[in-house]
Write a protein that holds these residues in place. Structure first.
Motif, PDB file in Angstrom:
ATOM      1  N   LEU A   1       0.567  -1.257  -0.445  1.00 25.58           N
ATOM      2  CA  LEU A   1       0.027  -0.105  -0.105  1.00 25.58           C
ATOM      3  C   LEU A   1       0.402   1.405  -0.202  1.00 25.58           C
ATOM      4  O   LEU A   1       0.531   2.341  -0.585  1.00 25.58           O
ATOM      5  N   ASN A   2       1.895   1.393   0.745  1.00 26.42           N
ATOM      6  CA  ASN A   2       2.834   2.099   0.911  1.00 26.42           C
ATOM      7  C   ASN A   2       3.370   2.324  -0.104  1.00 26.42           C
ATOM      8  O   ASN A   2       3.892   3.973  -0.919  1.00 26.42           O
ATOM      9  N   VAL A   3       3.961   1.718  -1.320  1.00 22.79           N
ATOM     10  CA  VAL A   3       4.638   1.653  -2.911  1.00 22.79           C
ATOM     11  C   VAL A   3       3.445   2.849  -4.081  1.00 22.79           C
ATOM     12  O   VAL A   3       3.738   4.110  -4.409  1.00 22.79           O
ATOM     13  N   PHE A   4       1.844   2.650  -3.446  1.00 21.44           N
ATOM     14  CA  PHE A   4       1.393   3.229  -4.441  1.00 21.44           C
ATOM     15  C   PHE A   4       0.921   4.534  -3.893  1.00 21.44           C
ATOM     16  O   PHE A   4       0.788   5.694  -4.667  1.00 21.44           O
ATOM     17  N   GLN A   5       0.760   4.555  -1.804  1.00 17.60           N
ATOM     18  CA  GLN A   5       0.186   6.092  -1.474  1.00 17.60           C
ATOM     19  C   GLN A   5       1.528   7.464  -1.785  1.00 17.60           C
ATOM     20  O   GLN A   5       1.316   8.423  -2.496  1.00 17.60           O
ATOM     21  N   ARG A   6       2.688   6.084  -1.717  1.00 14.42           N
ATOM     22  CA  ARG A   6       4.031   7.732  -2.430  1.00 14.42           C
ATOM     23  C   ARG A   6       3.781   7.626  -3.946  1.00 14.42           C
ATOM     24  O   ARG A   6       4.122   9.044  -3.913  1.00 14.42           O
ATOM     25  N   GLN A   7       3.446   7.058  -4.211  1.00 13.81           N
ATOM     26  CA  GLN A   7       3.087   7.452  -6.136  1.00 13.81           C
ATOM     27  C   GLN A   7       2.278   8.701  -6.221  1.00 13.81           C
ATOM     28  O   GLN A   7       1.918   8.288  -7.257  1.00 13.81           O
ATOM     29  N   GLU A   8       1.371   8.277  -5.042  1.00 14.59           N
ATOM     30  CA  GLU A   8      -0.138   8.884  -5.631  1.00 14.59           C
ATOM     31  C   GLU A   8      -0.961   8.455  -6.372  1.00 14.59           C
ATOM     32  O   GLU A   8      -1.869   9.335  -7.331  1.00 14.59           O
ATOM     33  N   VAL A   9      -1.244   6.881  -6.229  1.00 17.24           N
ATOM     34  CA  VAL A   9      -2.013   6.309  -7.217  1.00 17.24           C
ATOM     35  C   VAL A   9      -2.955   5.752  -5.582  1.00 17.24           C
ATOM     36  O   VAL A   9      -2.701   4.989  -4.993  1.00 17.24           O
ATOM     37  N   TRP A  10      -4.143   5.959  -6.846  1.00 17.87           N
ATOM     38  CA  TRP A  10      -5.713   5.514  -6.306  1.00 17.87           C
ATOM     39  C   TRP A  10      -6.317   4.619  -7.404  1.00 17.87           C
ATOM     40  O   TRP A  10      -5.920   4.696  -8.175  1.00 17.87           O
ATOM     41  N   ASN A  11      -7.162   4.226  -6.206  1.00  9.50           N
ATOM     42  CA  ASN A  11      -8.335   3.090  -7.170  1.00  9.50           C
ATOM     43  C   ASN A  11      -7.499   2.400  -8.086  1.00  9.50           C
ATOM     44  O   ASN A  11      -7.478   1.693  -9.371  1.00  9.50           O
ATOM     45  N   VAL A  12      -6.640   1.115  -7.287  1.00  7.69           N
ATOM     46  CA  VAL A  12      -5.493  -0.138  -7.968  1.00  7.69           C
ATOM     47  C   VAL A  12      -6.119  -1.272  -7.322  1.00  7.69           C
ATOM     48  O   VAL A  12      -6.015  -1.311  -6.004  1.00  7.69           O
ATOM     49  N   CYS A  13      -5.629  -2.252  -8.147  1.00  4.06           N
ATOM     50  CA  CYS A  13      -5.742  -3.167  -7.186  1.00  4.06           C
ATOM     51  C   CYS A  13      -4.516  -3.977  -7.613  1.00  4.06           C
ATOM     52  O   CYS A  13      -3.502  -4.320  -8.377  1.00  4.06           O
ATOM     53  N   LYS A  36       8.723  -5.070  -2.664  1.00  4.41           N
ATOM     54  CA  LYS A  36       9.273  -4.764  -4.066  1.00  4.41           C
ATOM     55  C   LYS A  36       8.731  -5.348  -5.398  1.00  4.41           C
ATOM     56  O   LYS A  36       8.940  -4.819  -6.236  1.00  4.41           O
ATOM     57  N   GLY A  37       7.566  -6.321  -5.430  1.00  2.00           N
ATOM     58  CA  GLY A  37       7.135  -6.973  -6.155  1.00  2.00           C
ATOM     59  C   GLY A  37       5.990  -5.633  -6.473  1.00  2.00           C
ATOM     60  O   GLY A  37       5.755  -6.163  -7.401  1.00  2.00           O
ATOM     61  N   ALA A  38       5.074  -5.334  -5.303  1.00  2.00           N
ATOM     62  CA  ALA A  38       4.523  -3.851  -5.362  1.00  2.00           C
ATOM     63  C   ALA A  38       5.357  -3.206  -6.767  1.00  2.00           C
ATOM     64  O   ALA A  38       4.374  -2.229  -7.685  1.00  2.00           O
ATOM     65  N   ALA A  39       6.247  -1.761  -6.240  1.00  2.00           N
ATOM     66  CA  ALA A  39       7.274  -1.517  -7.383  1.00  2.00           C
ATOM     67  C   ALA A  39       7.672  -1.453  -8.622  1.00  2.00           C
ATOM     68  O   ALA A  39       7.289  -1.002  -9.837  1.00  2.00           O
ATOM     69  N   ASP A  40       7.813  -3.049  -8.458  1.00  2.00           N
ATOM     70  CA  ASP A  40       8.207  -3.861 -10.095  1.00  2.00           C
ATOM     71  C   ASP A  40       7.017  -3.599 -10.703  1.00  2.00           C
ATOM     72  O   ASP A  40       6.996  -3.262 -12.485  1.00  2.00           O
TER      73      ASP A  40
END
Length: 132
Positions: A1-13, A36-40
């Motif tokens: 979740l932190n990976v997406f929050q840092r990039q300001e990405v919302w409404n994803v799975c 790492k899997g989420a960031a990749d």
């Protein structure tokens, strides 16, 4: 979740699947592996911002078809569909302000004989951006 929050990405799975279920990595290692899997995955997918696009029906003759496709792309639009008959009607989508630029090119290419007609609006993803 932190990976997406840092990039300001919302409404994803995002689903990260590990095929080794052991505990050798420990809690910190598991967290790093999933992060790492989420960031990749985010880097591979890229980011596209949703925006309001206008839809237009563009009449086109067969000799002008390829040129029209190039002109639509050059002005930032996309060809969504095409209806083929005696002539062609392209269903195109343009981001805000780009349709006016394309209309000028359409008038030039057709010597004023072709005009596009509005077909509505739709929220669509914009161009793909690289994730940081």
């Amino acid at each position: 979740l932190n990976v997406f929050q840092r990039q300001e990405v919302w409404n994803v799975c995002c689903v990260v699947t590990r095929y080794f279920g052991g505990v050798l990595l420990g809690a910190g290692g598991l967290t790093r592996a999933y992060t790492k899997g989420a960031a990749d995955a985010l880097t591979a997918a890229g980011i596209a911002r949703m925006g309001l696009w206008t839809l237009w029906d563009v009449p086109c003759t067969y000799p002008l078809l390829e040129r029209m496709k190039l002109e639509v792309a050059a002005t930032g639009g996309v060809v969504r569909d095409a209806e083929y008959g005696a002539d062609i009607t392209l269903r195109t989508a343009f981001p805000a302000g780009a349709a006016e630029t394309f209309q000028l090119r359409l008038t030039e290419l057709s010597a004023g004989s072709l005009t596009m007609t509005a077909a509505g609006e739709e929220f669509l993803p914009g161009p793909r951006e690289e994730a940081n």
